[in-house]
Design a protein around this motif. Structure first.
Motif, mmCIF file in Angstrom:
data_model
loop_
_atom_site.group_PDB
_atom_site.id
_atom_site.type_symbol
_atom_site.label_atom_id
_atom_site.label_comp_id
_atom_site.label_asym_id
_atom_site.label_seq_id
_atom_site.Cartn_x
_atom_site.Cartn_y
_atom_site.Cartn_z
ATOM 1 N N TYR A 352 52.342 47.101 36.844
ATOM 2 C CA TYR A 352 52.020 46.334 35.719
ATOM 3 C C TYR A 352 51.581 44.863 36.923
ATOM 4 O O TYR A 352 50.982 44.336 36.689
ATOM 5 C CB TYR A 352 52.652 45.813 34.759
ATOM 6 N N GLY A 353 52.117 45.253 37.906
ATOM 7 C CA GLY A 353 51.899 44.067 39.222
ATOM 8 C C GLY A 353 50.035 43.984 39.376
ATOM 9 O O GLY A 353 49.451 44.798 39.149
ATOM 10 N N ARG A 354 49.826 42.701 39.871
ATOM 11 C CA ARG A 354 47.978 42.662 40.315
ATOM 12 C C ARG A 354 48.434 42.595 41.945
ATOM 13 O O ARG A 354 48.601 41.149 42.512
ATOM 14 C CB ARG A 354 47.690 41.369 39.535
ATOM 15 N N PRO A 355 47.634 43.593 42.690
ATOM 16 C CA PRO A 355 47.181 43.675 43.878
ATOM 17 C C PRO A 355 46.729 42.160 44.165
ATOM 18 O O PRO A 355 46.606 41.854 45.431
ATOM 19 C CB PRO A 355 46.024 44.498 44.353
ATOM 20 N N GLU A 356 45.918 41.689 43.404
ATOM 21 C CA GLU A 356 44.834 40.210 43.471
ATOM 22 C C GLU A 356 45.775 38.952 44.365
ATOM 23 O O GLU A 356 45.822 38.161 44.683
ATOM 24 C CB GLU A 356 43.590 39.595 42.922
ATOM 25 N N TYR A 357 47.939 39.726 43.867
ATOM 26 C CA TYR A 357 48.374 38.557 43.496
ATOM 27 C C TYR A 357 48.986 37.808 45.516
ATOM 28 O O TYR A 357 49.089 36.784 45.597
ATOM 29 C CB TYR A 357 49.817 38.094 42.505
ATOM 30 N N THR A 358 48.871 39.121 45.943
ATOM 31 C CA THR A 358 48.877 39.379 47.354
ATOM 32 C C THR A 358 48.253 38.014 48.185
ATOM 33 O O THR A 358 48.607 36.827 49.196
ATOM 34 C CB THR A 358 48.565 40.148 47.337
ATOM 35 N N GLN A 359 47.063 38.280 47.970
ATOM 36 C CA GLN A 359 46.058 37.149 48.551
ATOM 37 C C GLN A 359 46.093 35.846 47.739
ATOM 38 O O GLN A 359 45.998 34.462 48.550
ATOM 39 C CB GLN A 359 44.550 38.109 48.146
ATOM 40 N N MET A 360 45.820 36.456 46.098
ATOM 41 C CA MET A 360 45.684 34.389 45.895
ATOM 42 C C MET A 360 47.198 33.462 45.766
ATOM 43 O O MET A 360 46.739 32.092 46.589
ATOM 44 C CB MET A 360 46.710 34.978 44.465
#
Length: 392
Positions: A352-360
């Motif tokens: 359920y985590g979001r890979p895009e959070y790392t970049q954001m």
């Protein structure tokens, strides 16, 4: 030989009295009874920390007989504590709070000063925090210790089946809201992490004169919120009610933060396929949970509480704060990776985590929330000027 609670207390007092009668000073023998600790959570923090508290009780049965847990709304706690302290009562031993009740308690002088007063009791604690959490610890002004950390938001969460082109600017959000009245909702900021993060993040996105001064520096923010008010049906008292309405399909969009995005989807409250969107020029307003001790707690409990707080900042207990993504990522101290989290937590974050959070999280700047006085002023102005007619 063991003594019952009342007998051990009487004997300890007798020991001191005998010493005084003979002109000597004797320390009471170390047979103090285990204490019962009453913990009040106004931040949803027990989801991250209760297992750690129970581990402490299991490890130190000589110190803790029982721990009781109570959940309460953050806005109501300061008044209750003030009344208890005025009456000379001490029914609450430890409070788990976000920046909301932390700020109100600092302003009203409700908390015991921990640092630097008890620095010897918490050796090296400030050096153990990771860089982001270390900055958040300063907000406690020495009145508490940070136990969990989240680079929060503001973010928009939406149903992709109903929102084809999610807003990327406040103006786009306002236009969408006007075109879809009653489909956007958010909770009262004084009792909602996503609500207050949205409130504190808007001045940066809108380019207000002074994002740190809600009274004299937020002209654009207050004007925007008043316009948005026209198409928001009402303001629930907490975030859980918002997520329930979003998940049921009553609303199509809300404001959120990383943890309130991940956790309700992991719990099945919000559909897993719902998406998030950040503003184009967003600034992350970080968030944290703190352990604070109300004034008036007796000495025999303070010694146990200090030991408990140190215990909760050890890596094993910090790894538990990954939880089900509720306060993502969670740990406040250095070097606690997701690989150290329980297997269930790792599975939840993988799904359920979001890979895009790392970049954001690296693409946009991070700031601290407002300090105590400014945050209280912002909440009061929002309650008076925005939410007064619609809050429930």
């Amino acid at each position: 030989m063991t003594f019952s609670g009342s007998l051990s207390v009487r004997l300890a007092g007798l020991w001191v009295a005998v010493g005084a009668a003979f002109g000597a000073t004797f320390a009471a023998p170390a047979w103090a009874d285990p204490v019962t600790l009453n913990i009040v959570d106004v931040a949803g923090d027990l989801q991250l920390t209760q297992k750690g508290f129970e581990a402490f009780k299991a490890k130190y049965p000589n110190l803790v007989a029982n721990i009781t847990y109570t959940n309460a709304p953050a806005p109501q706690l300061p008044g209750k504590l003030k009344a208890m302290q005025a009456a000379g009562r001490s029914d609450i031993d430890l409070v788990l709070t976000g920046t909301d009740a932390l700020a109100a308690g600092i302003q009203q002088n409700l908390w015991i000063k921990l640092l630097p007063d008890q620095a010897a009791t918490f050796p090296g604690v400030l050096d153990n925090y990771a860089p982001g959490p270390r900055k958040m610890q300063d907000l406690a002004q020495g009145d508490g210790l940070e136990v969990a950390y989240m680079p929060a938001g503001p973010l928009l969460e939406y149903n992709p089946a109903k929102v084809g082109d999610p807003p990327k600017t406040p103006d786009q959000l306002l236009q969408w809201c006007k075109a879809h009245p009653n489909k956007l909702i958010y909770a009262r900021p004084a009792n909602s992490g996503p609500g207050r993060t949205f409130l504190m993040g808007l001045p940066y996105v809108l380019g207000d004169k002074d994002p740190r001064d809600p009274i004299h520096g937020w002209d654009k923010t207050w004007a925007f919120l008043k316009q948005l008010n026209d198409c928001v049906p009402y303001y629930p008292g907490g975030t859980s009610a918002v997520m329930k309405e979003l998940g049921e399909g009553t609303r199509d969009m809300t404001v959120t933060v990383t943890g309130w995005d991940i956790n309700p989807r992991a719990l099945g409250i919000v559909p897993a396929e719902f998406r998030v969107q950040g503003f184009d020029n967003m600034t992350w307003v970080d968030d944290a949970h703190y352990m604070v001790i109300p004034k008036g707690v007796p000495k025999e409990k303070l010694d146990v509480l200090y030991k408990l707080m140190n215990f909760m900042l050890q890596p094993a207990q910090q790894a538990l704060t990954y939880d089900d993504g509720y306060f993502y990522p969670g740990p406040a101290i250095k070097g606690v990776s997701v690989e150290q989290a329980p297997a269930h937590s790792q599975e939840v974050l993988k799904k359920y985590g979001r890979p895009e959070y790392t970049q954001m999280l690296t693409a946009h700047p991070h700031v601290l929330p407002l300090d105590a006085a400014a945050m209280v002023a912002a909440f009061q102005k929002w309650d008076r000027d925005i939410g007064a007619q619609k809050s429930q």
